[in-house]
Structure formats: structure tokens, C-alpha cells
Write a protein that holds these residues in place. Structure first.
Motif, PDB file in Angstrom:
ATOM      1  N   THR A  91       0.848  -1.190   0.000  1.00 31.10           N
ATOM      2  CA  THR A  91       0.000   0.000   0.000  1.00 31.10           C
ATOM      3  C   THR A  91       0.881   1.236   0.000  1.00 31.10           C
ATOM      4  O   THR A  91       2.017   1.219   0.470  1.00 31.10           O
ATOM      5  N   ARG A  92       0.332   2.297  -0.538  1.00 30.59           N
ATOM      6  CA  ARG A  92       1.060   3.566  -0.592  1.00 30.59           C
ATOM      7  C   ARG A  92       1.369   4.059   0.820  1.00 30.59           C
ATOM      8  O   ARG A  92       2.501   4.428   1.138  1.00 30.59           O
ATOM      9  N   GLN A  93       0.371   4.038   1.679  1.00 31.38           N
ATOM     10  CA  GLN A  93       0.565   4.508   3.050  1.00 31.38           C
ATOM     11  C   GLN A  93       1.554   3.632   3.813  1.00 31.38           C
ATOM     12  O   GLN A  93       2.361   4.125   4.601  1.00 31.38           O
ATOM     13  N   LEU A 138       5.136   9.860  -3.506  1.00 32.70           N
ATOM     14  CA  LEU A 138       4.074   8.956  -3.066  1.00 32.70           C
ATOM     15  C   LEU A 138       2.878   9.728  -2.519  1.00 32.70           C
ATOM     16  O   LEU A 138       1.732   9.323  -2.723  1.00 32.70           O
ATOM     17  N   LYS A 139       3.130  10.828  -1.835  1.00 29.14           N
ATOM     18  CA  LYS A 139       2.048  11.639  -1.285  1.00 29.14           C
ATOM     19  C   LYS A 139       1.176  12.232  -2.386  1.00 29.14           C
ATOM     20  O   LYS A 139      -0.006  12.472  -2.174  1.00 29.14           O
ATOM     21  N   ARG A 140       1.766  12.469  -3.558  1.00 29.37           N
ATOM     22  CA  ARG A 140       1.011  13.056  -4.665  1.00 29.37           C
ATOM     23  C   ARG A 140       0.196  12.019  -5.428  1.00 29.37           C
ATOM     24  O   ARG A 140      -0.671  12.367  -6.220  1.00 29.37           O
ATOM     25  N   LEU A 141       0.483  10.737  -5.222  1.00 27.39           N
ATOM     26  CA  LEU A 141      -0.265   9.672  -5.874  1.00 27.39           C
ATOM     27  C   LEU A 141      -1.538   9.360  -5.104  1.00 27.39           C
ATOM     28  O   LEU A 141      -1.573   9.486  -3.883  1.00 27.39           O
ATOM     29  N   THR A 142      -2.542   8.918  -5.811  1.00 29.56           N
ATOM     30  CA  THR A 142      -3.716   8.367  -5.134  1.00 29.56           C
ATOM     31  C   THR A 142      -3.432   6.888  -4.860  1.00 29.56           C
ATOM     32  O   THR A 142      -2.506   6.298  -5.443  1.00 29.56           O
ATOM     33  N   ASP A 143      -4.243   6.283  -4.008  1.00 27.69           N
ATOM     34  CA  ASP A 143      -4.079   4.851  -3.750  1.00 27.69           C
ATOM     35  C   ASP A 143      -4.311   4.051  -5.029  1.00 27.69           C
ATOM     36  O   ASP A 143      -3.633   3.055  -5.270  1.00 27.69           O
ATOM     37  N   ALA A 144      -5.257   4.486  -5.853  1.00 26.11           N
ATOM     38  CA  ALA A 144      -5.536   3.786  -7.114  1.00 26.11           C
ATOM     39  C   ALA A 144      -4.342   3.886  -8.064  1.00 26.11           C
ATOM     40  O   ALA A 144      -3.987   2.906  -8.727  1.00 26.11           O
ATOM     41  N   GLU A 145      -3.727   5.052  -8.140  1.00 22.34           N
ATOM     42  CA  GLU A 145      -2.548   5.209  -8.989  1.00 22.34           C
ATOM     43  C   GLU A 145      -1.411   4.322  -8.493  1.00 22.34           C
ATOM     44  O   GLU A 145      -0.712   3.687  -9.283  1.00 22.34           O
ATOM     45  N   PHE A 146      -1.226   4.269  -7.182  1.00 21.34           N
ATOM     46  CA  PHE A 146      -0.176   3.430  -6.605  1.00 21.34           C
ATOM     47  C   PHE A 146      -0.440   1.960  -6.931  1.00 21.34           C
ATOM     48  O   PHE A 146       0.480   1.225  -7.303  1.00 21.34           O
ATOM     49  N   ALA A 147      -1.690   1.545  -6.803  1.00 24.11           N
ATOM     50  CA  ALA A 147      -2.040   0.150  -7.077  1.00 24.11           C
ATOM     51  C   ALA A 147      -1.753  -0.224  -8.522  1.00 24.11           C
ATOM     52  O   ALA A 147      -1.464  -1.388  -8.824  1.00 24.11           O
TER      53      ALA A 147
END
Length: 63
Positions: free
Chosen positions: A14-16, A47-56
Motif C-alpha cells: 500500500t502507498r501509506q 508517493l504523497k502526490r499519488l492516489t491509492d488507485a494510482e499506486f495500485a
């Protein structure tokens, strides 16, 4: 390349979670490891600028 390696090494899925692991890693850096600290900060900011969906949707090549 170093950023990608850092992402692969500390990625929890996960991004977080990745941000949390990078912050934890920074606690163990020596004062003279400024380049690694700066690199980690750059990765965290991206990473903070990405959404969770983008990270996934990111792919981390393993070769």
C-alpha cells in the motif's frame, strides 16, 4: 533506479504502508547519510502526490 529499488525493498503493498516504512527506515540513518535521506524524502513526496488507485496500478519489475 535507486528510487525504484527503494520502492521495491520497502513496499508493503500500500502507498501509506510504503511511506510508513520509508519513514521508519529514516530513523536508522546516520547523520552523514544525507543523500539517502534526501532520496527517501523525494520518494515520499512523490508517493504523497499519488492516489491509492494510482499506486495500485504501478508495476515494480523484479528483474
Amino acid at each position: 533506479m535507486l528510487r525504484l529499488m527503494r520502492l521495491m525493498l520497502y513496499n508493503t503493498g500500500t502507498r501509506q504502508g510504503l511511506v510508513r516504512e520509508l519513514r521508519l527506515m529514516q530513523c536508522y540513518l546516520m547523520p552523514d547519510e544525507t543523500a539517502l535521506r534526501e532520496l527517501s524524502e523525494q520518494v515520499i513526496e512523490k508517493l504523497k502526490r499519488l492516489t491509492d488507485a494510482e499506486f495500485a496500478g504501478l508495476e515494480f519489475p523484479m528483474n
